[in-house]
Structures are given as structure tokens and as C-alpha cells.
Design a protein around this motif. Sequence first.
Motif: not given
Length: 321
Positions: A52-75
Motif C-alpha cells: 500500500a505504501l508503494i502504491g501511495a508513493v508511486t501513485g503520487g509521483l505519477a500525479i506529480w509528473l502529469l499534473f504538478g505538485s499541487l495535485f500531488f499534495v492533494a493525492f
Amino acid sequence: MMQFGLIGLGSGAAAALLFASLTSGSPLSVPLAYLAPLPIMIAALGWSHWAALIGAVTGGLAIWLLFGSLFFVAFFAGIGLPGWWLGYLAMLARPVGSNGTASLEWYPPGRLVAWAAGLASALIVLTVLMMGGDADAFREAMRVAVHEVFRIAASEAGSSGPAALRNPERFVDLLVVVIPPATAVMATLTNTVNLWLAGRIVKFSGRLTRPWPAISEMTLPPLTAAALAVAVAVTFIDGMVGIVAGIVMASLLIVYGVLGFAVIHSVTRGMSARGFVLAGVYAAVLIFGWPILVLCLVGLAEQIFNFRARAALRRGPPAST
């Protein structure tokens, strides 16, 4: 470990896709986004909290790459971290008993619901503080945001849009007050419902190692009532302190709504019309929303009158065969 990594990557990708659906603007994207924590929780309950922790981190990184840091924080703050932590707690257990009769005591569901409320409160409070350092700055930022939503809605709906209200400013002021606690309520329910769904899915798959808890017998941590009372009292303080207290109060109040559901499940046990009653309660909450307030009152009253114990006494012991 390789399996945990693959499961984590898959859960992170699924969570990121569900969260990213918000950018499509489709009406279906909102319920999909509410389900974003589900894959991460499934990974935690069915495999390991490391997955689950790997999923949270990798999902967040994918959101950061696609939409930026603000969406990463929200995710990460709203989806990844709560999904991982609640999944981790749900699988905690400790041995009880001795002399060859030791068994496992699993983390109780009432505490999981309380944690869901705490995480939701923390997320909304953090959002409020980021929008403005004091109450006036926050309210002004909220007014600007609500006006922008009204402007977009009016441009799409024409004269029937929200901006066409007779007194839109009064409505805006109401929304500024209501939105933070209402968002905290939705975040608490999202965390709780997704954890329940994850448990049911993993149980159905046969991978759930903990026994399914008796949710109708759920009890809350002893300090929950005191925390709610303090939060209610502090809401009368003006400024940012009162706003934060209102958020905490709303999250804790919905915890008692969940307890109210548990009470209804327990006291209707053995009734011939139990299925009809439960279906009616759930349908009323889903369709109208406000009946959840009645369930909150039921949950609060349960702490005083102990309806479940009284109902169990009336039913008597189970018949022996």
C-alpha cells in the motif's frame, strides 16, 4: 517482496487513474475520485501495508509528473496517506491470553472510524490554513472560489445558473461557513466506506487474514465524546480557531452517525422486517442526506442509554439446539 512491489505499482496506478478522472469534467468522475483510496486499501488488507505504501508513493509521483505538485499534495494527503495508514491499522493485531490459549486481538473497527475522522479533519484543516493564514483571509479566498464556481455554472446554465439567485451574496456567505465542515464529513465517510469496501473485496477473494469484525457491536474510543464536547464548545470562539473546531466537530459527529448505523443493525436483529428497515434507512440517507443527522443522534444516545444491550436482553440468549 517483488510481489508486494508489483501489487503496489498496480494499486498506485489504479488510484492515480481514479483521482485523475476529475480532470475530465465528467459527472461520473466525482464518484470515481471518491473511490481512489480503494485500490491502496485493498493492497494493504490483501497483501501488505508495504504494498500500500508503494502504491501511495508511486501513485503520487505519477500525479506529480502529469499534473504538478499541487495535485500531488492533494493525492498524497487525501488519498495515498489515509489509504495506507488505515489499511495498516486494520491489519494490526496483538496476542491475548496465556497458558496455551493465546489468540489475536485485532484493531477494533471503532478506532478505525475515529482514525478516518482524524485524518479527514487534518486534511481539511491543512487546506483551510493553506487558503488563508487567518479567518478573514480564508473567508475571502472561499468567496472568490465560490464566485468562480457560480460564474462557470452560470455560463453553462444561462439564466438558470446559481448566479441567478435572488440574493447570491447571502448564499455565498452560507457556503463559506458550510463547505469546510461538509467537506470534512465527506472525507470521513469516504475513508470509512472505502475501508469497508476494501475489506469486503479482500474477504471475498479469500485473502483477508483477520476475521470480519462484528460491526454492529462497534464501540468508540473512550475520549471520543469528550473530544466532541470540546470541539462543540470551541466553535463559539470567533476566528480561525472556531473554523478549525467546526471541522473537527463535523468529523466527530459523523463518527456517531456510523455508530448509529451499528445500533440500527444490532437492535433490528431478529426482526422479520429487518431487511426492509435497513434498506429504508440506507436509502433515506443516500437519497436525502439529512437522515444521517438522526443517526448521529442515535449514536450519541447509544452512549447514554445503551440501546444494543437493552435489545440483547429482550432477545434473550440464543436457543440451544
